[in-house]
Write a protein that holds these residues in place. Structure first.
Motif, PDB file in Angstrom:
ATOM      1  N   UNK A 236       0.821  -1.250  -0.072  1.00 12.53           N
ATOM      2  CA  UNK A 236      -0.113  -0.026  -0.067  1.00 12.53           C
ATOM      3  C   UNK A 236       0.864   1.264   0.008  1.00 12.53           C
ATOM      4  N   UNK A 237       1.669   1.191   0.814  1.00 15.14           N
ATOM      5  CA  UNK A 237       2.839   2.581   0.850  1.00 15.14           C
ATOM      6  C   UNK A 237       3.493   2.822  -0.436  1.00 15.14           C
ATOM      7  N   UNK A 238       3.691   1.580  -1.301  1.00 16.19           N
ATOM      8  CA  UNK A 238       4.428   1.802  -2.412  1.00 16.19           C
ATOM      9  C   UNK A 238       3.499   2.245  -3.412  1.00 16.19           C
ATOM     10  N   UNK A 239       2.163   1.758  -3.453  1.00 20.79           N
ATOM     11  CA  UNK A 239       0.959   2.517  -4.299  1.00 20.79           C
ATOM     12  C   UNK A 239       0.869   3.817  -4.017  1.00 20.79           C
TER      13      UNK A 239
ATOM     14  N   UNK B  26      -1.472   4.144  11.775  1.00 22.28           N
ATOM     15  CA  UNK B  26      -1.781   3.495  12.753  1.00 22.28           C
ATOM     16  C   UNK B  26      -2.024   1.911  12.796  1.00 22.28           C
ATOM     17  N   UNK B  27      -1.369   1.139  13.297  1.00 19.46           N
ATOM     18  CA  UNK B  27      -1.269  -0.196  13.016  1.00 19.46           C
ATOM     19  C   UNK B  27      -1.471  -0.998  14.432  1.00 19.46           C
ATOM     20  N   UNK B  28      -2.568  -1.965  14.349  1.00 11.99           N
ATOM     21  CA  UNK B  28      -2.765  -2.506  15.290  1.00 11.99           C
ATOM     22  C   UNK B  28      -3.037  -4.122  15.393  1.00 11.99           C
ATOM     23  N   UNK B  29      -2.459  -5.093  16.124  1.00 11.12           N
ATOM     24  CA  UNK B  29      -2.534  -6.371  15.805  1.00 11.12           C
ATOM     25  C   UNK B  29      -2.654  -7.074  17.193  1.00 11.12           C
TER      26      UNK B  29
ATOM     27  N   UNK C 147      -5.332  -7.663  12.155  1.00 10.30           N
ATOM     28  CA  UNK C 147      -4.716  -6.598  12.094  1.00 10.30           C
ATOM     29  C   UNK C 147      -5.489  -5.398  11.483  1.00 10.30           C
ATOM     30  N   UNK C 148      -5.439  -4.301  12.152  1.00  9.74           N
ATOM     31  CA  UNK C 148      -6.079  -3.110  11.811  1.00  9.74           C
ATOM     32  C   UNK C 148      -4.979  -2.031  11.213  1.00  9.74           C
ATOM     33  N   UNK C 149      -5.380  -1.276  10.372  1.00 13.73           N
ATOM     34  CA  UNK C 149      -4.526  -0.421   9.959  1.00 13.73           C
ATOM     35  C   UNK C 149      -5.495   0.963   9.832  1.00 13.73           C
ATOM     36  N   UNK C 150      -5.067   2.076  10.021  1.00 12.35           N
ATOM     37  CA  UNK C 150      -5.768   3.242   9.709  1.00 12.35           C
ATOM     38  C   UNK C 150      -4.643   4.273   8.970  1.00 12.35           C
ATOM     39  N   UNK C 151      -5.013   4.658   8.093  1.00 10.45           N
ATOM     40  CA  UNK C 151      -4.014   5.375   7.205  1.00 10.45           C
ATOM     41  C   UNK C 151      -4.538   6.774   6.753  1.00 10.45           C
ATOM     42  N   UNK C 152      -3.861   7.672   7.229  1.00 11.97           N
ATOM     43  CA  UNK C 152      -4.288   9.128   7.119  1.00 11.97           C
ATOM     44  C   UNK C 152      -3.264   9.608   5.959  1.00 11.97           C
ATOM     45  N   UNK C 153      -4.155  10.076   4.716  1.00 11.93           N
ATOM     46  CA  UNK C 153      -3.112  10.569   3.741  1.00 11.93           C
ATOM     47  C   UNK C 153      -3.814  11.856   3.209  1.00 11.93           C
ATOM     48  N   UNK C 154      -2.994  12.622   2.256  1.00 12.75           N
ATOM     49  CA  UNK C 154      -3.466  14.019   1.771  1.00 12.75           C
ATOM     50  C   UNK C 154      -3.167  13.995   0.460  1.00 12.75           C
TER      51      UNK C 154
ATOM     52  N   UNK D 142      -7.685  12.510   3.676  1.00  8.84           N
ATOM     53  CA  UNK D 142      -8.409  11.228   3.301  1.00  8.84           C
ATOM     54  C   UNK D 142      -8.048  10.225   4.306  1.00  8.84           C
ATOM     55  N   UNK D 143      -8.605   9.144   4.221  1.00  7.77           N
ATOM     56  CA  UNK D 143      -8.403   8.055   5.082  1.00  7.77           C
ATOM     57  C   UNK D 143      -8.620   6.728   4.559  1.00  7.77           C
ATOM     58  N   UNK D 144      -7.879   5.825   4.966  1.00  8.05           N
ATOM     59  CA  UNK D 144      -8.032   4.204   4.373  1.00  8.05           C
ATOM     60  C   UNK D 144      -8.237   3.649   5.715  1.00  8.05           C
ATOM     61  N   UNK D 145      -8.962   2.262   5.472  1.00  5.78           N
ATOM     62  CA  UNK D 145      -9.053   1.438   6.772  1.00  5.78           C
ATOM     63  C   UNK D 145      -8.692   0.121   6.086  1.00  5.78           C
ATOM     64  N   UNK D 146      -7.777  -0.650   6.668  1.00  6.43           N
ATOM     65  CA  UNK D 146      -7.581  -1.919   6.322  1.00  6.43           C
ATOM     66  C   UNK D 146      -7.726  -3.089   7.535  1.00  6.43           C
ATOM     67  N   UNK D 147      -8.516  -4.208   7.337  1.00  4.42           N
ATOM     68  CA  UNK D 147      -8.657  -4.997   8.232  1.00  4.42           C
ATOM     69  C   UNK D 147      -8.280  -6.404   7.664  1.00  4.42           C
ATOM     70  N   UNK D 148      -7.023  -6.901   8.216  1.00  2.09           N
ATOM     71  CA  UNK D 148      -6.725  -8.304   7.862  1.00  2.09           C
ATOM     72  C   UNK D 148      -7.039  -9.302   8.951  1.00  2.09           C
TER      73      UNK D 148
END
Ligand SMILES: NC(=O)c1ccc[n+]([C@@H]2O[C@H](COP(=O)([O-])OP(=O)(O)OC[C@H]3O[C@@H](n4cnc5c(N)ncnc54)[C@H](O)[C@@H]3O)[C@@H](O)[C@H]2O)c1
Length: 384
Positions: free
Chosen positions: A216-219, A231-234, A294-301, A308-314
């Motif tokens: 995701x970071x590469x994209x 923010x990453x939580x496991x 795992x949860x990720x909350x990604x804040x982007x500009x 803007x914001x993205x949520x990932x739940x693995x």
């Protein structure tokens, strides 16, 4: 040097330090099931095309060490990674595997190495045609690390057990995969491995959340979308998760999980706030066993600096993700050994959170490119 087929058609012998752990026992099971139902295993390996060039898939044998006295079937029940229905018919063979007790913690590193060399010799005699690889799956450790002036040979082996396994492997002419977050931290050993043409690769398998973080970071980087915070939580309930509740044991793992984001993006996430805005937390949560979430909350500009914001739940499975990677890495190091590429191999950064070696690729596409180049290099060497 041999041909590609002469390597891929020979059996593998995985020598696993921590063979009764969640990943080790999953690898044991995978090696057994692979013999009768390869279709349950091989589609999930990234080396299948490379390894099937020669036709049938060569058998994988497993031996190794553990401090646990439990039988392999008790171990599989304990870890709750694979349902019993999948391995019930293998029970007797699993329990009869020739495993060795781990060297006693009170022994010096050099005495531990001597014991491991005897065990390695015995394992080799059991499977004389197989190509051995040492895989380090010991727990993340708290006191690992070497201080300047440490006399490694005389050091108490229990302080940093990974060292004896890696040293014994290199002494016996066997390549090493370090899947743990533990820094083997011994440049002399890496140099010796390089001189002997033995790959010593690591560290810290990039299995779940961190793998998707790199993708995701590469994209986001490719689209010039600025990461403002991550923010990453496991939560996980296996022995690794319990062990990582000890802040000393977790330090290395958290550093490996955290540092790589800035490396991928090329800037410090959170620099606008004067402190890192990349937070990683790991919580031991027993009900889940190996089924890690795992949860990720990604804040982007984006344009105009608008947020803007993205949520990932693995909802993953730790050892189901890790075991095939460790097997892929075993194949890779055998290939590299065959072409005389020893020491650290940063081109294997695709597999690791903290790739060892100089200037490893950081973005997903660069890591894939490095891997493809490495494969082409090996193929070319083996064709000449
Ligand atoms: N599962 C993943 O996705 C993942 C990803 C990256 C790294 N890792 C790392 O891989 C390693 C293995 O993970 P796991 O989930 O199998 O851990 P685990 O705790 O289930 O297994 C570790 C095994 O090592 C054994 N052991 C302890 N000391 C020993 C010694 N001196 N000699 C021999 N055996 C010994 C333990 O008895 C246990 O069976 C850990 O370091 C973990 O942090 C796991």
């Amino acid at each position: 040097m041999g041909t590609l087929e002469s390597i891929t058609s020979r059996p593998l012998l995985l020598l696993i330090a921590g063979v009764k752990g969640a990943i080790g026992s999953t690898m044991v099971l995978a090696s057994h099931i692979m013999r009768r139902q390869p279709e349950m295993i091989t589609p999930y390996l990234t080396t299948t095309a490379l390894w099937s060039d020669g036709g049938a898939v060569a058998p994988v044998h497993v031996a190794g060490w553990d401090v646990s006295q439990q039988s392999m079937s008790q171990t599989l029940i304990l870890h709750r990674v694979v349902p019993e229905s999948l391995w019930r018919k293998d029970r007797d063979r699993l329990d009869e595997m020739p495993l060795a007790p781990a060297p006693k913690a009170g022994l010096s590193v050099s005495a531990q190495v001597d014991q491991l060399l005897e065990d390695i010799d015995a394992f080799r005699k059991t499977w004389p045609d197989a190509q051995p690889v040492m895989i380090n799956l010991l727990p993340a450790c708290s006191e690992c690390g070497l201080a300047t002036g440490d006399a490694i040979e005389k050091m108490d082996g229990g302080r940093f057990p990974d060292l004896a396994y890696a040293r014994a492997a290199i002494a016996a002419g066997i390549p090493v995969v370090n899947f743990t977050p533990n820094d083997l931290g011994d440049p002399a050993l890496v140099t010796l491995a390089a001189e002997k043409g033995l790959p010593l690769v690591g560290r810290d398998g990039k299995t779940g959340q961190t793998y998707f973080k790199v993708v995701l970071a590469s994209a986001l980087k490719a689209r010039q979308l600025r990461v403002d915070g991550w923010y990453s939580l496991n939560i996980l309930g296996n022995a690794d998760g319990r062990n990582l509740m000890d802040p000393d044991c977790a330090r290395g793992k958290l550093a490996n999980k955290t540092e790589l984001l800035d490396d991928v993006l090329g800037y410090r996430v959170g620099e606008a706030y004067g402190e890192s805005a990349h937070k990683v937390h790991i919580d031991y949560y027993p009900p889940r066993g190996d089924a890690k979430e795992a949860w990720d909350v990604i804040d982007i500009k984006g344009l105009f600096g608008l947020p803007m914001s993205i949520r990932v739940n693995l909802q993953g499975r730790d050892s189901i993700l890790a075991a095939p990677m460790a097997l892929d890495l075993a194949r890779w190091v055998l290939l590299l050994q065959a072409v005389g590429r020893g020491g650290a191999v940063p081109e294997l950064g695709f597999f690791f959170k903290k790739p060892e070696g100089e200037t490893p690729a950081t973005t997903y596409e660069d890591q894939l490119r490095a891997l493809k180049k490495l494969e082409a290099f090996c193929r070319e060497k083996l064709a000449t």
